[in-house]
Design a protein around this motif. Structure first.
Motif, short mmCIF file in Angstrom:
data_model
loop_
_atom_site.label_atom_id
_atom_site.label_comp_id
_atom_site.label_asym_id
_atom_site.label_seq_id
_atom_site.Cartn_x
_atom_site.Cartn_y
_atom_site.Cartn_z
N ARG A 320 53.35 39.70 53.81
CA ARG A 320 53.28 38.59 53.92
C ARG A 320 51.42 38.89 54.06
N PHE A 321 50.70 39.20 53.40
CA PHE A 321 48.66 39.41 53.05
C PHE A 321 48.53 39.82 54.23
N THR A 322 49.08 41.32 54.41
CA THR A 322 49.51 42.21 55.63
C THR A 322 47.97 43.02 55.36
N HIS A 323 47.37 43.19 55.83
CA HIS A 323 46.02 43.90 56.48
C HIS A 323 46.16 45.51 56.17
N LEU A 324 45.80 46.38 55.45
CA LEU A 324 46.21 48.10 55.22
C LEU A 324 45.34 48.81 56.13
N MET A 325 44.02 48.43 55.08
CA MET A 325 43.07 49.31 55.96
C MET A 325 41.60 48.63 55.86
N ASP A 326 40.64 49.02 56.19
CA ASP A 326 38.91 48.35 56.17
C ASP A 326 38.74 49.36 54.95
N ASN A 327 37.37 49.27 54.47
CA ASN A 327 36.52 50.08 53.56
C ASN A 327 37.21 51.26 52.77
N PRO A 328 37.77 50.75 52.13
CA PRO A 328 37.59 48.96 51.56
C PRO A 328 38.77 48.08 52.20
N ARG A 329 38.60 46.58 52.20
CA ARG A 329 39.76 46.25 52.62
C ARG A 329 40.61 45.83 51.57
N SER A 347 42.81 33.27 48.54
CA SER A 347 43.01 33.07 50.00
C SER A 347 42.37 34.90 49.99
N ALA A 348 42.67 35.73 49.32
CA ALA A 348 41.77 36.85 49.12
C ALA A 348 40.52 36.36 48.55
N ALA A 349 40.13 35.46 48.06
CA ALA A 349 38.68 35.56 46.57
C ALA A 349 37.47 34.17 48.21
N CYS A 350 38.47 33.45 48.86
CA CYS A 350 37.30 32.55 49.71
C CYS A 350 36.64 33.49 50.67
N ASP A 351 36.95 35.18 51.07
CA ASP A 351 36.22 36.17 52.35
C ASP A 351 36.12 37.19 51.30
N LEU A 352 34.94 37.29 50.22
CA LEU A 352 35.10 38.25 49.58
C LEU A 352 32.62 38.60 49.90
N LYS A 353 32.79 40.24 50.40
CA LYS A 353 31.87 40.43 50.22
C LYS A 353 31.43 41.08 49.43
N GLY A 354 32.19 42.04 49.16
CA GLY A 354 32.04 43.04 47.25
C GLY A 354 32.62 42.72 46.65
N ASP A 444 33.78 46.28 48.87
CA ASP A 444 35.40 45.63 48.19
C ASP A 444 36.40 45.25 48.87
N THR A 445 37.49 44.90 48.21
CA THR A 445 38.12 43.98 48.34
C THR A 445 39.32 44.45 47.34
#
Length: 469
Positions: A320-329, A347-354, A444-445
Motif C-alpha cells: 500500500r504505497f510501500t517505500h521499498l528503497m532510496d536512490n532511486p526511490r 501520489s507519486a507524481a506530486c513529489d518527483l525530483k528526477g 528518480d522515482t
C-alpha cells in the motif's frame, strides 16, 4: 445447535445421520474433534481426513464422492456455500464475542487500509480488538470459515471489546457471483457501524457495471436495522447512499464532512487533530483512508489524543504505497483497478525530483475488460508526464491462476498504442526490474503497479540489490 438444525438454516441436504455440534466452524486443515468443516468442494480423501479427525459434519457445495461411500461423517450439501460461511460467522460471534462492538468496512478501494488503521487506533489506545485484515490481506474475503475460526481462537485468549471486519464488496467462486455478498456478511456480523470507502469498477466478470457495484456495496447498509453509516463524501456514489437506509445515522468524512484534510493537517470541525508532518504518509488514497478511520474512531468514542497517537504510529499494509528503497526511490502499490492506478500515479507524481519510471504488471487470467480499463487509466495518468513505462506479464513468477493470456496482453498494449503512450513490454518481472534498477538515476522515482503479478517484486528487488552490492 444440532446438525439437522444447521442443515435447515442453510437450506442444505443432509446426507448421513445428524448429531450434536459442540466444536467450532473451521477448515479441513485446522479441524479437530467435534468441529464442522466448511469447504467449497471435498472428495473421498478429504472425507477420510475429516472422519479420522472426528469432525461433527462437513458442509460443501461440491461433493466429489459417491454419497453411498461416505464414511461416518454427516455431509450437508448446499447450493450456496456463502450461506454456510455467513452462518458460521454469525454463530461464532454470538458464541464467543457477543458483547464486542463491531465495525464493518467495505468498498472497492481502501477498505483494507481503513480496517487496519481503525484496528490500530483501538489497540494503540489499550483496548482489545480483532481484525481479519492482516499484513497480506489473506483473510478478508469471508468466503471460507477461516475468519470464524480466528475469532474463536482470539476470543479464547482475551475478551474482545471490538471487532473491525473487512467485507469484500463483490465476491464469486468459479465465475459465479456471490450475489448480495456484502449484505449477507454484514448481516452476519451485526455491526453498530459500517464504513464505506468508495465505489468503482473492479471484479469484471462478476459485475457488469458500476451500478452493479453500487448495489453490492450499498447492501452493507441495507443489512443494518440501526447504527451509524460512515460515508465518503468525496465519492458521489457513496454520498448518494445516505438515503438508502433511514434507520441509520449518517456521518460523512472528506470535503463535505466534519473530518477533513487541509494543507496543515486533519481537522474535525475547527479542531486540528493531527498535523501533516505527523502523518506517516500523505498520498491521496492514504489521506482518504485516514479520514475514514479517524471518523470511525471518533464515532466509537475515542479521543483526539487516541486518534493522533494511533495514526502517528500506523504502519501501512504490505503493497500500500510501500517505500521499498532510496536512490532511486522505489514505491510498491497494489493498484489493481482504474481508480487505484490513477490515485497511485498522482501520489507519486506530486513529489518527483528526477524522472518517473513505472513498471506495470498486466492482470493475468482476469479477462480483457479489466485490462482495457486499467490500460486506459494508466494512459490517462501518464500522458503529461516524463515517464519510462515498462509493462510486464510476470511470466517467470506467477502461477497458472494468474498467468497473463495472449488476448489480455494484446488488448492492454493496444490501448497504450492507441493513446500514444510509449512503453517497453518485458515478459519476465525479474528482467523488467533489473532493467529499471540498472538504468534509473539515484534521483528518480520507480513506481511498481499491479495486483498478483507484482506481488513478488519486493523480494526480487531485494535479491537484485544484494547481488549488485
Amino acid at each position: 445447535m444440532d446438525i439437522e438444525e444447521i442443515a435447515g438454516r442453510i437450506s442444505g441436504k443432509l446426507l448421513g445421520n445428524g448429531g450434536e455440534f459442540r466444536g467450532k466452524f473451521t477448515t479441513l486443515g485446522a479441524a479437530e474433534e467435534g468441529d464442522i468443516v466448511i469447504r467449497h468442494w471435498i472428495d473421498d480423501r478429504g472425507i477420510q481426513i475429516a472422519s479420522e479427525r472426528g469432525v461433527a459434519a462437513i458442509i460443501t457445495q461440491d461433493l466429489r464422492s459417491d454419497a453411498s461411500k461416505v464414511l461416518d461423517v454427516p455431509i450437508i450439501l448446499v447450493d450456496r456455500i456463502e450461506i454456510a460461511n455467513a452462518l458460521a460467522l454469525s454463530w461464532t460471534i454470538n458464541r464467543f464475542a457477543s458483547s464486542s462492538r463491531r465495525i464493518a468496512v467495505t468498498g472497492t478501494n481502501g477498505k483494507s487500509t481503513t480496517t487496519h488503521m481503525i484496528n490500530h487506533i483501538i489497540t494503540t489506545a489499550g483496548r482489545s480488538s480483532y481484525t481479519n485484515t492482516d499484513s497480506r490481506s489473506e483473510f478478508n474475503t469471508l468466503i471460507d470459515p477461516v475468519v470464524a475460526q480466528h475469532i474463536a481462537e482470539a476470543a479464547s485468549r482475551e475478551q474482545l471489546e471490538f471487532m473491525v471486519i473487512e467485507v469484500s464488496e463483490v465476491q464469486g467462486w468459479l465465475g459465479r457471483v456471490m450475489r448480495d455478498h456484502a449484505q449477507l456478511m454484514t448481516s452476519a456480523i451485526q455491526p453498530e457501524m459500517v464504513v464505506i470507502t468508495n465505489v468503482a469498477m473492479d471484479h469484471i466478470g462478476l459485475v457488469e457495471s458500476v451500478d452493479d457495484v453500487f448495489r453490492e456495496v450499498s447492501g452493507a447498509l441495507r443489512a443494518m436495522d440501526s447504527g451509524v453509516a460512515v460515508l465518503n463524501s468525496d465519492d458521489e456514489r457513496v454520498r448518494a447512499m445516505a438515503d438508502i437506509n433511514p434507520l441509520l445515522r449518517t456521518v460523512f468524512y472528506g470535503s463535505h464532512g466534519p473530518v477533513r484534510y487541509t494543507g496543515n493537517g486533519i481537522h474535525c470541525g475547527d479542531d486540528l487533530i493531527i498535523q501533516t508532518d505527523e502523518l506517516p504518509f500523505t498520498g491521496e488514497h492514504f489521506i482518504q483512508n485516514t479520514l475514514a478511520a479517524i471518523t470511525a474512531a471518533l464515532e466509537l468514542g475515542f479521543s483526539y489524543e487516541d486518534v493522533r497517537r494511533g495514526v502517528e504510529t500506523y504502519r501501512a499494509l504490505k503493497r500500500r504505497f510501500t517505500h521499498l528503497m532510496d536512490n532511486p526511490r522505489v514505491i510498491d502499490d497494489f493498484a489493481h483497478n482504474p481508480d487505484g492506478i490513477r490515485a497511485t500515479v498522482r501520489s507519486a507524481a506530486c513529489d518527483l525530483k528526477g524522472r518517473l519510471w513505472v513498471v506495470n504488471a498486466i492482470r493475468g487470467s482476469r479477462g480483457e475488460d479489466i485490462n482495457i480499463m486499467n490500460a486506459e487509466a494508466l494512459a490517462e495518468s501518464l500522458k503529461d508526464l516524463d515517464v519510462e513505462l515498462i509493462v510486464t506479464s510476470s511470466s517467470d513468477l506467477v502461477d497458472e491462476q494468474n498467468r497473463v493470456l495472449e488476448n489480455e496482453r494484446r488488448v492492454f498494449l493496444h490501448v497504450l498504442d492507441e493513446n500514444g503512450i510509449g512503453y517497453t513490454h518485458i515478459e519476465n518481472l525479474r528482467d523488467a526490474l533489473r532493467r529499471v534498477l540498472e538504468n534509473a538515476e539515484p534521483s528518480d522515482t520507480v513506481l511498481l503497479l499491479g495486483a498478483q503479478g507484482m506481488d513478488p517484486a519486493a523480494d526480487v528487488i531485494g535479491d537484485l540489490t544484494r547481488k549488485s552490492s
